[in-house]
Design a protein around this motif. Structure first.
Motif, PDB file in Angstrom:
ATOM      1  N   CYS A 145       0.816  -1.213   0.000  1.00  0.00           N
ATOM      2  CA  CYS A 145       0.000   0.000   0.000  1.00  0.00           C
ATOM      3  C   CYS A 145       0.850   1.263   0.000  1.00  0.00           C
ATOM      4  CB  CYS A 145      -0.959   0.003   1.185  1.00  0.00           C
ATOM      5  SG  CYS A 145      -0.142  -0.035   2.799  1.00  0.00           S
ATOM      6  N   LEU A 146       2.093   1.159   0.493  1.00  0.00           N
ATOM      7  CA  LEU A 146       2.971   2.331   0.547  1.00  0.00           C
ATOM      8  C   LEU A 146       3.514   2.716  -0.819  1.00  0.00           C
ATOM      9  CD1 LEU A 146       4.940   1.490   3.821  1.00  0.00           C
ATOM     10  CD2 LEU A 146       3.121   3.183   3.539  1.00  0.00           C
ATOM     11  N   THR A 147       3.421   1.812  -1.786  1.00  0.00           N
ATOM     12  CA  THR A 147       3.880   2.128  -3.145  1.00  0.00           C
ATOM     13  C   THR A 147       2.740   2.606  -4.034  1.00  0.00           C
ATOM     14  OG1 THR A 147       3.572  -0.133  -3.993  1.00  0.00           O
ATOM     15  CG2 THR A 147       5.671   0.372  -2.924  1.00  0.00           C
ATOM     16  N   GLY A 148       1.560   2.765  -3.457  1.00  0.00           N
ATOM     17  CA  GLY A 148       0.416   3.236  -4.226  1.00  0.00           C
ATOM     18  C   GLY A 148      -0.500   2.136  -4.714  1.00  0.00           C
ATOM     19  N   GLY A 199      -8.211   1.329  -1.023  1.00  0.00           N
ATOM     20  CA  GLY A 199      -7.334   2.486  -1.155  1.00  0.00           C
ATOM     21  C   GLY A 199      -5.870   2.125  -0.984  1.00  0.00           C
ATOM     22  N   HIS A 200      -5.048   3.162  -0.829  1.00  0.00           N
ATOM     23  CA  HIS A 200      -3.615   2.964  -0.637  1.00  0.00           C
ATOM     24  C   HIS A 200      -3.100   4.011   0.347  1.00  0.00           C
ATOM     25  CE1 HIS A 200      -2.518   6.584  -2.948  1.00  0.00           C
ATOM     26  NE2 HIS A 200      -3.453   6.221  -3.815  1.00  0.00           N
ATOM     27  N   LYS A 201      -1.834   3.916   0.690  1.00  0.00           N
ATOM     28  CA  LYS A 201      -1.176   4.880   1.577  1.00  0.00           C
ATOM     29  C   LYS A 201       0.180   5.255   0.974  1.00  0.00           C
ATOM     30  CE  LYS A 201      -3.862   5.446   5.256  1.00  0.00           C
ATOM     31  NZ  LYS A 201      -4.245   6.763   5.824  1.00  0.00           N
ATOM     32  N   CYS A 238       0.972  -5.586   9.376  1.00  0.00           N
ATOM     33  CA  CYS A 238       2.274  -4.976   9.096  1.00  0.00           C
ATOM     34  C   CYS A 238       2.756  -3.989  10.156  1.00  0.00           C
ATOM     35  CB  CYS A 238       2.237  -4.264   7.741  1.00  0.00           C
ATOM     36  SG  CYS A 238       2.067  -5.379   6.332  1.00  0.00           S
ATOM     37  N   GLY A 239       1.976  -3.687  11.169  1.00  0.00           N
ATOM     38  CA  GLY A 239       2.425  -2.748  12.190  1.00  0.00           C
ATOM     39  C   GLY A 239       3.611  -3.301  12.967  1.00  0.00           C
ATOM     40  N   MET A 240       4.647  -2.492  13.122  1.00  0.00           N
ATOM     41  CA  MET A 240       5.870  -2.956  13.774  1.00  0.00           C
ATOM     42  C   MET A 240       5.736  -2.986  15.293  1.00  0.00           C
ATOM     43  SD  MET A 240       9.737  -1.489  13.223  1.00  0.00           S
ATOM     44  CE  MET A 240       9.640  -0.138  14.401  1.00  0.00           C
ATOM     45  N   GLU A 241       4.970  -2.064  15.831  1.00  0.00           N
ATOM     46  CA  GLU A 241       4.785  -1.975  17.275  1.00  0.00           C
ATOM     47  C   GLU A 241       3.558  -1.118  17.570  1.00  0.00           C
ATOM     48  OE1 GLU A 241       8.488  -0.196  18.460  1.00  0.00           O
ATOM     49  OE2 GLU A 241       7.757   1.826  18.095  1.00  0.00           O
ATOM     50  N   ARG A 242       3.111  -1.168  18.808  1.00  0.00           N
ATOM     51  CA  ARG A 242       1.991  -0.342  19.268  1.00  0.00           C
ATOM     52  C   ARG A 242       0.709  -0.572  18.454  1.00  0.00           C
ATOM     53  NH1 ARG A 242       6.127   3.006  18.615  1.00  0.00           N
ATOM     54  NH2 ARG A 242       5.054   4.135  16.940  1.00  0.00           N
TER      55      ARG A 242
END
Length: 320
Positions: free
Chosen positions: A16-19, A27-29, A114-118
């Motif tokens: 998603c970070l690449t569109g 959607g994307h981010k 995909c969240g690394m932490e928190r």
């Protein structure tokens, strides 16, 4: 290492970070920094574990659910009978095993995969309960604990950004110079040129690995390789600070004190002190020091990756 035109380094990234329109809502981010800057030196390997697990686009959003001290499960936000836990862990483990050539991974913040932490973990009653890592990240860390990881959003912090990219390039050095033709001598040479970069990140780690290598030739080479890179990458996770950078700058200056006159030495000392007192960024004393190292430094000190840990075109030390 100072040229962006050199071969690109393989780095994983949340799709998603690449569109790519792979998020639960279609959607994307897209990250302009990753695409406009880092793509010049990184060859991105895109991956969306939720799509790979067959959840589809669009899809019901998932969230982590569980009690403290237990592995949370990835359940449907609206339909808790949707349980993607096992599929996410399976595709993550398979991806990590098939992509051991990666030198890092850039992740989507807050994602249950995909969240690394928190990442929020909810109690079965629906209330936010605690925090954990995403399930895909869990498999990455279990399968390749040395792999540098960072969330794209955290790279807005200049220190975290420089830390991650320095780790990627250091890991690439190991993967390209040690793994293809390993030897005790090659490991010692790696440690020698990474010495001051490691010192800037964790002084005790630098001392620990120096002591370890002193007797490492008495142990099987595969064990030495695994122990060394595991500990090296662990220590490199520590953030370098103005105090540790100042210490390294002074150490490098010590190699020049007999070759430069007192006026040049004082100029360097003044620049380092200005940096220590937060009047200038690291690039100021470092640029001056690199100038004198190039002219008067020994082959040993010129070989230090601390002086050029990543392409200067990225400008990472202009902001720390």
């Amino acid at each position: 290492m100072s040229d962006l035109t050199a071969g690109k380094i393989p780095v994983g990234i949340s799709a998603c970070l690449t569109g790519q329109k792979v998020r639960y809502n279609g959607g994307h981010k897209q990250s302009r920094y990753c695409l406009d800057v880092l793509q010049d030196c990184f060859e991105f390997k895109t991956f969306c574990p939720e799509v790979a697990a067959g959840l589809g686009i669009p899809r019901e959003p998932i969230r982590l659910v569980g009690l403290p001290d237990e592995l949370p499960r990835a359940l449907g936000t609206n339909d808790p009978s949707l349980d993607a836990t096992d599929d996410l862990l399976a595709v993550g483990t398979e991806f990590a095993r098939q992509n051991r050539d990666l030198r890092g991974f850039i992740l989507m913040k807050g994602s249950p995969s995909c969240g690394m932490e928190r990442v929020k973990v909810y109690h079965p009653n629906g209330m936010p309960n605690t925090a954990d890592q995403g399930l895909f990240v869990r498999t990455l860390r279990q399968t390749n604990p040395e792999l540098p990881l960072e969330e794209e959003a955290r790279m807005n912090d200049a220190v975290l950004r420089e830390n991650f990219i320095a780790r990627v390039f250091a890991y690439d050095d190991w993967k390209t110079s040690i793994e293809p033709d390993p030897s005790y001598h090659a490991i010692i040479q790696f440690h020698s040129r990474q010495k001051y970069l490691l010192m800037a990140h964790h002084y005790e780690g630098y001392r620990e690995l120096g002591r370890y290598l002193a007797d490492a030739h008495q142990q099987p080479l595969p064990e030495v390789m695994q122990h060394y890179i595991s500990r090296f990458m662990h220590h490199m996770r520590h953030k370098a600070t103005r105090k540790t950078h100042t210490n390294v700058l002074m150490h490098i200056l010590g190699y020049l004190k007999k070759e430069i006159d007192s006026e040049c030495k004082q100029e360097l000392l003044d620049a380092i002190e200005q940096y220590r007192q937060e009047h200038v960024h690291l690039v100021v004393p470092l640029a001056l020091l690199k100038h004198y190292v190039k002219r008067f430094g020994s082959d040993y000190i010129r070989s230090q990756t601390y002086l050029n840990p990543h392409p200067h075109e990225l400008g990472l030390r202009n902001y720390i």
